[in-house]
Design a protein around this motif. Structure first.
Motif, PDB file in Angstrom:
ATOM      1  N   THR A 130       3.336  14.031   1.999  1.00  0.00           N
ATOM      2  CA  THR A 130       4.679  13.662   1.907  1.00  0.00           C
ATOM      3  C   THR A 130       4.550  12.082   2.088  1.00  0.00           C
ATOM      4  OG1 THR A 130       5.612  15.699   2.202  1.00  0.00           O
ATOM      5  CG2 THR A 130       7.012  13.869   2.445  1.00  0.00           C
ATOM      6  N   VAL A 131       5.017  11.295   1.431  1.00  0.00           N
ATOM      7  CA  VAL A 131       4.850   9.906   1.209  1.00  0.00           C
ATOM      8  C   VAL A 131       6.562   9.494   1.543  1.00  0.00           C
ATOM      9  CG1 VAL A 131       4.213   7.888   0.222  1.00  0.00           C
ATOM     10  CG2 VAL A 131       2.996  10.007  -0.143  1.00  0.00           C
ATOM     11  N   TYR A 132       6.449   8.454   2.486  1.00  0.00           N
ATOM     12  CA  TYR A 132       7.876   7.931   2.667  1.00  0.00           C
ATOM     13  C   TYR A 132       7.718   6.266   2.490  1.00  0.00           C
ATOM     14  CZ  TYR A 132       8.785  12.146   5.070  1.00  0.00           C
ATOM     15  OH  TYR A 132       8.930  13.505   5.304  1.00  0.00           O
ATOM     16  N   PRO A 133       8.146   5.815   1.191  1.00  0.00           N
ATOM     17  CA  PRO A 133       7.995   4.474   0.781  1.00  0.00           C
ATOM     18  C   PRO A 133       9.368   3.634   1.311  1.00  0.00           C
ATOM     19  CG  PRO A 133       8.841   5.733  -1.213  1.00  0.00           C
ATOM     20  CD  PRO A 133       8.429   6.734  -0.055  1.00  0.00           C
ATOM     21  N   GLY A 134      10.041   4.167   1.914  1.00  0.00           N
ATOM     22  CA  GLY A 134      11.305   3.443   2.572  1.00  0.00           C
ATOM     23  C   GLY A 134      11.050   2.438   3.606  1.00  0.00           C
ATOM     24  N   HIS A 135       9.924   2.168   4.106  1.00  0.00           N
ATOM     25  CA  HIS A 135       9.982   1.119   5.180  1.00  0.00           C
ATOM     26  C   HIS A 135       8.572   0.470   4.599  1.00  0.00           C
ATOM     27  CE1 HIS A 135       6.553   3.725   7.126  1.00  0.00           C
ATOM     28  NE2 HIS A 135       7.140   4.722   6.593  1.00  0.00           N
ATOM     29  N   ASP A 136       8.316  -0.774   5.225  1.00  0.00           N
ATOM     30  CA  ASP A 136       7.338  -1.663   4.769  1.00  0.00           C
ATOM     31  C   ASP A 136       6.003  -1.042   4.989  1.00  0.00           C
ATOM     32  OD1 ASP A 136       9.201  -3.595   4.433  1.00  0.00           O
ATOM     33  OD2 ASP A 136       8.859  -4.484   6.272  1.00  0.00           O
ATOM     34  N   ALA A 137       5.540  -0.374   5.825  1.00  0.00           N
ATOM     35  CA  ALA A 137       4.241   0.211   5.842  1.00  0.00           C
ATOM     36  C   ALA A 137       4.119   1.282   4.819  1.00  0.00           C
ATOM     37  CB  ALA A 137       3.855   0.829   7.384  1.00  0.00           C
ATOM     38  N   GLY A 138       5.274   2.196   4.846  1.00  0.00           N
ATOM     39  CA  GLY A 138       5.217   3.215   3.732  1.00  0.00           C
ATOM     40  C   GLY A 138       5.105   2.620   2.614  1.00  0.00           C
ATOM     41  N   LYS A 139       5.810   1.732   2.106  1.00  0.00           N
ATOM     42  CA  LYS A 139       5.756   0.980   0.675  1.00  0.00           C
ATOM     43  C   LYS A 139       4.126   0.781   0.177  1.00  0.00           C
ATOM     44  CE  LYS A 139       8.950  -0.346  -1.562  1.00  0.00           C
ATOM     45  NZ  LYS A 139       9.686   0.170  -2.579  1.00  0.00           N
ATOM     46  N   GLN A 140       3.639   0.227   1.188  1.00  0.00           N
ATOM     47  CA  GLN A 140       2.151  -0.248   1.303  1.00  0.00           C
ATOM     48  C   GLN A 140       1.119   1.039   1.073  1.00  0.00           C
ATOM     49  OE1 GLN A 140       1.167  -2.823   4.464  1.00  0.00           O
ATOM     50  NE2 GLN A 140       2.530  -4.459   3.583  1.00  0.00           N
ATOM     51  N   GLU A 141       1.596   1.975   1.794  1.00  0.00           N
ATOM     52  CA  GLU A 141       0.827   3.173   1.691  1.00  0.00           C
ATOM     53  C   GLU A 141       1.234   4.031   0.127  1.00  0.00           C
ATOM     54  OE1 GLU A 141      -0.065   6.137   5.220  1.00  0.00           O
ATOM     55  OE2 GLU A 141       1.985   5.910   4.604  1.00  0.00           O
ATOM     56  N   SER A 142       2.304   3.993  -0.084  1.00  0.00           N
ATOM     57  CA  SER A 142       2.628   4.630  -1.423  1.00  0.00           C
ATOM     58  C   SER A 142       2.012   3.787  -2.438  1.00  0.00           C
ATOM     59  CB  SER A 142       4.172   4.548  -1.398  1.00  0.00           C
ATOM     60  OG  SER A 142       4.522   4.903  -2.783  1.00  0.00           O
ATOM     61  N   GLU A 143       1.876   2.597  -2.477  1.00  0.00           N
ATOM     62  CA  GLU A 143       1.487   1.888  -3.514  1.00  0.00           C
ATOM     63  C   GLU A 143      -0.054   1.911  -3.789  1.00  0.00           C
ATOM     64  OE1 GLU A 143       3.020  -2.065  -2.894  1.00  0.00           O
ATOM     65  OE2 GLU A 143       4.892  -1.533  -3.712  1.00  0.00           O
TER      66      GLU A 143
END
Length: 184
Positions: A130-143
């Motif tokens: 489960t990926v959480y792109p709603g914060h900066d680190a999560g956005k980078q992780e998601s991408e």
């Protein structure tokens, strides 16, 4: 609106794919909700978390519920590479809910760990993230994860379960090791 669709997808997948003979890794124990659910399905759960607070909360819940098939490890999920016998790995990426939001999973560590797990997977093994792109680190992780899973060879299948009309909503990446059909 809560993200019930995401939670339901994860739980339904686990319910239909985890057997009582399986060892499952909970890569990010957090507040223990996934750990407890997986423990109801599997023979053994091995849970990792870098935060002692997360492990303490989870240990207390496990004791209160009388659950004894869980081993908790106070370490990074990078250490999954030292384990050799498990069927699946469940990640709930990001930061500890109601915890320190500066302590978060990162693209570099997550991607490296996923690559290691993939190299060890056998047919029918899985990774569920489960990926959480709603914060900066999560956005980078998601991408990084989205780019990487498109490069997987045909011995894997990768699926994204994502709400399309909600920007930065959590979503699930599922990767399974599959048996290729024999060619004639």
């Amino acid at each position: 609106m809560k993200d019930d669709h995401i939670k339901q997808f994860v739980q339904n997948y686990l319910k239909t794919h985890v057997q009582k003979t399986d060892t499952i890794i909970d890569a990010t124990v957090g507040n223990g909700h996934d750990t407890i659910y997986i423990a109801s399905l599997a023979k053994q759960v091995i849970g990792f978390d870098i935060q002692s607070k997360a492990l303490a909360v989870t240990q207390e819940k496990l004791m209160d519920l009388g659950i004894h098939n869980v081993s908790l490890i106070h370490d990074s999920f990078e250490k999954i590479s030292t384990l050799t016998s498990y069927r699946g790995v469940v990640f709930n990426l990001g930061y500890l809910p109601n915890g320190d939001k500066s302590i978060t999973t990162t693209a570099i560590v997550t991607l490296s760990t996923v690559q290691t797990i993939l190299s060890q997977m056998k047919v029918d093994d899985f990774i569920l993230m489960t990926v959480y792109p709603g914060h900066d680190a999560g956005k980078q992780e998601s991408e990084a994860l989205n780019v990487y899973i498109k490069t997987l060879d045909s011995t894997f299948i990768s699926v994204i379960y994502q709400i399309q009309n909600r920007q930065d909503a959590p979503y699930v990446i599922l990767i399974e090791k599959i048996k290729l059909p024999k060619s004639n």
